[in-house]
Design a protein around this motif. Structure first.
Motif, PDB file in Angstrom:
ATOM      1  N   ALA A 152      -3.740  -5.397  62.006  1.00 16.06           N
ATOM      2  CA  ALA A 152      -2.717  -6.181  62.690  1.00 16.06           C
ATOM      3  C   ALA A 152      -1.440  -6.249  61.856  1.00 16.06           C
ATOM      4  N   ALA A 153      -1.622  -6.421  60.526  1.00 17.10           N
ATOM      5  CA  ALA A 153      -0.446  -6.460  59.653  1.00 17.10           C
ATOM      6  C   ALA A 153       0.274  -5.118  59.658  1.00 17.10           C
ATOM      7  N   ARG A 154      -0.523  -4.031  59.642  1.00 10.22           N
ATOM      8  CA  ARG A 154       0.098  -2.701  59.681  1.00 10.22           C
ATOM      9  C   ARG A 154       0.843  -2.491  60.997  1.00 10.22           C
ATOM     10  N   ARG A 155       0.190  -2.912  62.103  1.00 11.07           N
ATOM     11  CA  ARG A 155       0.854  -2.754  63.404  1.00 11.07           C
ATOM     12  C   ARG A 155       2.119  -3.607  63.473  1.00 11.07           C
ATOM     13  N   GLN A 156       2.028  -4.812  62.867  1.00 12.70           N
ATOM     14  CA  GLN A 156       3.209  -5.677  62.872  1.00 12.70           C
ATOM     15  C   GLN A 156       4.348  -5.041  62.079  1.00 12.70           C
ATOM     16  N   GLU A 157       3.990  -4.465  60.917  1.00 11.83           N
ATOM     17  CA  GLU A 157       5.015  -3.792  60.115  1.00 11.83           C
ATOM     18  C   GLU A 157       5.595  -2.603  60.871  1.00 11.83           C
ATOM     19  N   ASP A 158       4.697  -1.821  61.493  1.00 14.56           N
ATOM     20  CA  ASP A 158       5.171  -0.664  62.267  1.00 14.56           C
ATOM     21  C   ASP A 158       6.043  -1.115  63.432  1.00 14.56           C
ATOM     22  N   PHE A 159       5.589  -2.216  64.085  1.00 10.45           N
ATOM     23  CA  PHE A 159       6.350  -2.730  65.221  1.00 10.45           C
ATOM     24  C   PHE A 159       7.754  -3.161  64.780  1.00 10.45           C
ATOM     25  N   THR A 160       7.804  -3.904  63.651  1.00 10.06           N
ATOM     26  CA  THR A 160       9.100  -4.381  63.162  1.00 10.06           C
ATOM     27  C   THR A 160      10.006  -3.213  62.768  1.00 10.06           C
ATOM     28  N   ALA A 161       9.403  -2.232  62.048  1.00  8.67           N
ATOM     29  CA  ALA A 161      10.198  -1.075  61.629  1.00  8.67           C
ATOM     30  C   ALA A 161      10.717  -0.292  62.832  1.00  8.67           C
ATOM     31  N   SER A 162       9.837  -0.113  63.817  1.00 11.64           N
ATOM     32  CA  SER A 162      10.243   0.635  65.013  1.00 11.64           C
ATOM     33  C   SER A 162      11.299  -0.126  65.799  1.00 11.64           C
ATOM     34  N   PHE A 163      11.109  -1.452  65.905  1.00 14.91           N
ATOM     35  CA  PHE A 163      12.069  -2.258  66.644  1.00 14.91           C
ATOM     36  C   PHE A 163      13.458  -2.198  65.993  1.00 14.91           C
ATOM     37  N   VAL A 164      13.479  -2.322  64.664  1.00 18.65           N
ATOM     38  CA  VAL A 164      14.753  -2.241  63.939  1.00 18.65           C
ATOM     39  C   VAL A 164      15.389  -0.876  64.145  1.00 18.65           C
ATOM     40  N   HIS A 165      14.537   0.173  64.095  1.00 18.61           N
ATOM     41  CA  HIS A 165      15.078   1.525  64.265  1.00 18.61           C
ATOM     42  C   HIS A 165      15.634   1.712  65.677  1.00 18.61           C
ATOM     43  N   GLU A 166      14.902   1.175  66.683  1.00 14.81           N
ATOM     44  CA  GLU A 166      15.368   1.324  68.059  1.00 14.81           C
ATOM     45  C   GLU A 166      16.663   0.554  68.287  1.00 14.81           C
ATOM     46  N   LEU A 167      16.839  -0.552  67.568  1.00 18.91           N
ATOM     47  CA  LEU A 167      18.092  -1.298  67.685  1.00 18.91           C
ATOM     48  C   LEU A 167      19.235  -0.611  66.948  1.00 18.91           C
ATOM     49  N   LYS A 168      18.905   0.023  65.827  1.00 20.74           N
ATOM     50  CA  LYS A 168      19.941   0.577  64.963  1.00 20.74           C
ATOM     51  C   LYS A 168      20.715   1.712  65.638  1.00 20.74           C
ATOM     52  N   THR A 169      19.973   2.588  66.317  1.00 23.57           N
ATOM     53  CA  THR A 169      20.629   3.773  66.899  1.00 23.57           C
ATOM     54  C   THR A 169      21.688   3.394  67.942  1.00 23.57           C
ATOM     55  N   PRO A 170      21.344   2.605  68.980  1.00 21.80           N
ATOM     56  CA  PRO A 170      22.398   2.259  69.956  1.00 21.80           C
ATOM     57  C   PRO A 170      23.490   1.377  69.361  1.00 21.80           C
ATOM     58  N   LEU A 171      23.128   0.475  68.446  1.00 22.80           N
ATOM     59  CA  LEU A 171      24.149  -0.378  67.833  1.00 22.80           C
ATOM     60  C   LEU A 171      25.134   0.442  67.024  1.00 22.80           C
ATOM     61  N   THR A 172      24.648   1.462  66.349  1.00 24.30           N
ATOM     62  CA  THR A 172      25.548   2.332  65.581  1.00 24.30           C
ATOM     63  C   THR A 172      26.558   3.017  66.501  1.00 24.30           C
ATOM     64  N   SER A 173      26.031   3.504  67.636  1.00 23.18           N
ATOM     65  CA  SER A 173      26.930   4.169  68.607  1.00 23.18           C
ATOM     66  C   SER A 173      27.939   3.185  69.179  1.00 23.18           C
ATOM     67  N   ILE A 174      27.443   1.984  69.542  1.00 26.38           N
ATOM     68  CA  ILE A 174      28.342   0.984  70.134  1.00 26.38           C
ATOM     69  C   ILE A 174      29.436   0.590  69.157  1.00 26.38           C
ATOM     70  N   ILE A 175      29.030   0.300  67.899  1.00 21.21           N
ATOM     71  CA  ILE A 175      29.997  -0.112  66.883  1.00 21.21           C
ATOM     72  C   ILE A 175      30.995   1.013  66.596  1.00 21.21           C
ATOM     73  N   GLY A 176      30.501   2.258  66.531  1.00 23.70           N
ATOM     74  CA  GLY A 176      31.388   3.381  66.228  1.00 23.70           C
ATOM     75  C   GLY A 176      32.431   3.600  67.307  1.00 23.70           C
ATOM     76  N   TYR A 177      31.991   3.617  68.578  1.00 20.54           N
ATOM     77  CA  TYR A 177      32.949   3.848  69.663  1.00 20.54           C
ATOM     78  C   TYR A 177      33.854   2.642  69.857  1.00 20.54           C
ATOM     79  N   ALA A 178      33.326   1.425  69.639  1.00 19.17           N
ATOM     80  CA  ALA A 178      34.186   0.238  69.753  1.00 19.17           C
ATOM     81  C   ALA A 178      35.264   0.264  68.678  1.00 19.17           C
ATOM     82  N   ASP A 179      34.898   0.680  67.475  1.00 13.60           N
ATOM     83  CA  ASP A 179      35.885   0.759  66.401  1.00 13.60           C
ATOM     84  C   ASP A 179      36.924   1.831  66.703  1.00 13.60           C
ATOM     85  N   LEU A 180      36.466   2.936  67.338  1.00 16.77           N
ATOM     86  CA  LEU A 180      37.395   3.997  67.710  1.00 16.77           C
ATOM     87  C   LEU A 180      38.405   3.476  68.723  1.00 16.77           C
ATOM     88  N   LEU A 181      37.920   2.716  69.720  1.00 13.10           N
ATOM     89  CA  LEU A 181      38.828   2.151  70.725  1.00 13.10           C
ATOM     90  C   LEU A 181      39.776   1.133  70.103  1.00 13.10           C
TER      91      LEU A 181
END
Length: 471
Positions: free
Chosen positions: A246-275
């Motif tokens: 359960a701890a491993r799954r929780q760690e994997d879940f947290t890592a995956s969740f952060v990674h899934e958030l990071k990719t779109p946020l990076t794109s949003i922040i980059g294009y917003a800064d460009l605008l």
């Protein structure tokens, strides 16, 4: 102190006390009985000697008045009577004047002072270090007065025998205690072997090694304890493994969740800064806004999927009769636009059947399975949703002609955020939560997802839903 030593010492103490007290009492009672017999014999001898002496004095005309003067005559007369030979006795007046004596033992004036013409007495006296004498005294009645006769009986043998018995008893006790001690220690050590095994296993458990088990031998209480301990150790190992998973799954879940958030946020922040920082052409500005919108929608879908996953895992079902034929056709109707938009075809073949379940969750289950099949299938492919009544319940299957799932990935596909082809799944707008949600819905309905897949040929997902009412 070790338990085996405690058992040994306790047993030896009980044995020592019981045998010691018993043997001491037995020797003491035996000695007392023998001493009492000697006293009776000595008193009987005194009585016979007194009677015989009185008879001799009567026959010789000896009186108290002439007893002292006629001592030689008495001695001669007594020597002529064989009965008196071998006895140690003394005849004297109450004042202690000796008339006749065959013993070298001293007279006991204290004893004589306590007797009269109607009584006799005795005293046990110790002379020297090793000699014990039984001194008896009684009256000798003459016509004109009383003389006193004293007899001496050597009872040293009784005391010697008692000391010998005590010595033999001590040696016997030493041998019995020594032999019993060795035997009891061996027996205690053997009996406590399972306890020591439990101790070793408990130490290993405390150190984090949950695999060892205690040896179970015999069906006694210790064996039952060892068996119960092994069951406890197995349960602990299982719980620890589940906690680690359960701890491993929780760690994997947290890592995956952060990674899934990071990719779109990076794109949003980059294009917003460009605008924000540059003057762009209308076409470039529209392209940047489109990226921000698409990545925002992706975050929205991710949050909704995650919310659904959390809500399903914590909320209670609203169970009621569900017509699975209607439900499958409705789910197919809702999924048709997305399926056709990718150039795919969908066929729904569902038999009429009513089961007990939550209709909203079951529809979510079917639509997520169809959505996964759509994402895995290339344009021109075909998807089949089928449902039929069986003896076990209602068998629901979703079959596609997609890429298939590698055999090594099969056990992981229902974990949150897990995607076989991450780039393709993200391109399709997936976050790896669909099958995790389906798994939870199936488990809430007492079922499980079953996968059959071949790489390059497609996948069949099956779930058997129970609770089919009669009729």
């Amino acid at each position: 102190m070790k338990f085996a030593w405690k058992v040994t010492f306790a047993t030896l103490c009980i044995l020592l006390v019981s045998t010691g007290v018993g043997s001491y009492l037995l020797i003491s009672l035996s000695f007392q009985s023998a001493l009492e017999r000697e006293i009776v014999i000595a008193q009987e001898e005194l009585q016979m000697l007194r009677i015989s002496y009185e008879a001799v004095c009567d026959a010789r005309g000896i009186t108290l008045e002439n007893a002292s003067q006629r001592g030689r005559a008495i001695k001669r007369a007594l020597s002529e009577v064989s009965y008196f030979s071998g006895y140690q006795f003394r005849v004297a007046t109450q004042e202690g004047e000796q008339i006749y004596s065959t013993t070298d033992a001293r007279s006991d004036q204290e004893l004589l002072s306590h007797i009269d013409q109607r009584s006799s007495g005795y005293v046990l006296r110790r002379e020297g270090e090793e000699r014990y004498l039984l001194h008896c005294a009684g009256p000798v009645v003459l016509p004109d007065g009383i003389l006193y006769m004293e007899t001496v009986r050597d009872v040293t043998r009784l005391f010697t025998d008692r000391e010998i018995h005590y010595q033999v008893y001590r040696w016997i006790v030493l041998l019995v205690v020594g032999g019993s001690g060795l035997l009891m220690f061996a027996l205690s050590y053997w009996l406590t072997t399972p306890i020591r095994s439990l101790g070793r296993v408990a130490t290993q458990l405390a150190q984090g090694d949950y695999s060892p088990r205690a040896e179970v031998s015999g069906g006694d209480e210790i064996g039952e304890l060892a068996d119960s301990f092994n069951l406890m150790a197995g349960a602990i190992e299982k719980n620890i493994q589940e906690l680690e998973d359960a701890a491993r799954r929780q760690e994997d879940f947290t890592a995956s969740f952060v990674h899934e958030l990071k990719t779109p946020l990076t794109s949003i922040i980059g294009y917003a800064d460009l605008l924000r920082s540059q003057t762009l052409s209308e076409d470039m500005r529209f392209k940047a806004a489109s990226y921000i919108f698409s990545e925002g929608k992706r975050l929205e879908n991710l949050s909704l999927s995650l919310m659904n996953l959390m809500v399903v895992g914590r909320s209670a079902m609203e169970v009621r009769p569900v017509n699975m034929g209607n439900l499958c056709r409705e789910a197919g109707r809702i999924s048709q636009p997305a399926v056709r938009g990718k150039g795919l075809s969908l066929t729904v073949r569902a038999e009429e059947c009513v089961i007990e379940g939550d209709p909203a969750l079951l529809q979510t289950l079917i639509q997520n399975l169809l959505d996964n099949a759509r994402k895995a299938t290339e344009p021109g492919g075909h998807i089949v949703l089928a449902g039929r009544k069986t003896e076990d319940g209602y068998r629901l299957t979703v079959a596609d002609q997609g890429r298939g799932i590698p055999e090594g990935e099969m056990a992981k596909i229902t974990e949150p955020f897990y995607m076989v082809d991450k780039s393709r799944s993200r391109a399709e707008g997936g976050a790896g939560l669909g099958l995790a949600l389906c798994k939870q819905i199936a488990e809430l309905h007492g079922s499980a997802l079953q996968f059959e897949s071949q790489e390059g040929k497609g996948t069949i997902v099956t779930v058997i839903l129970g609770g089919v009412p009669d009729g």
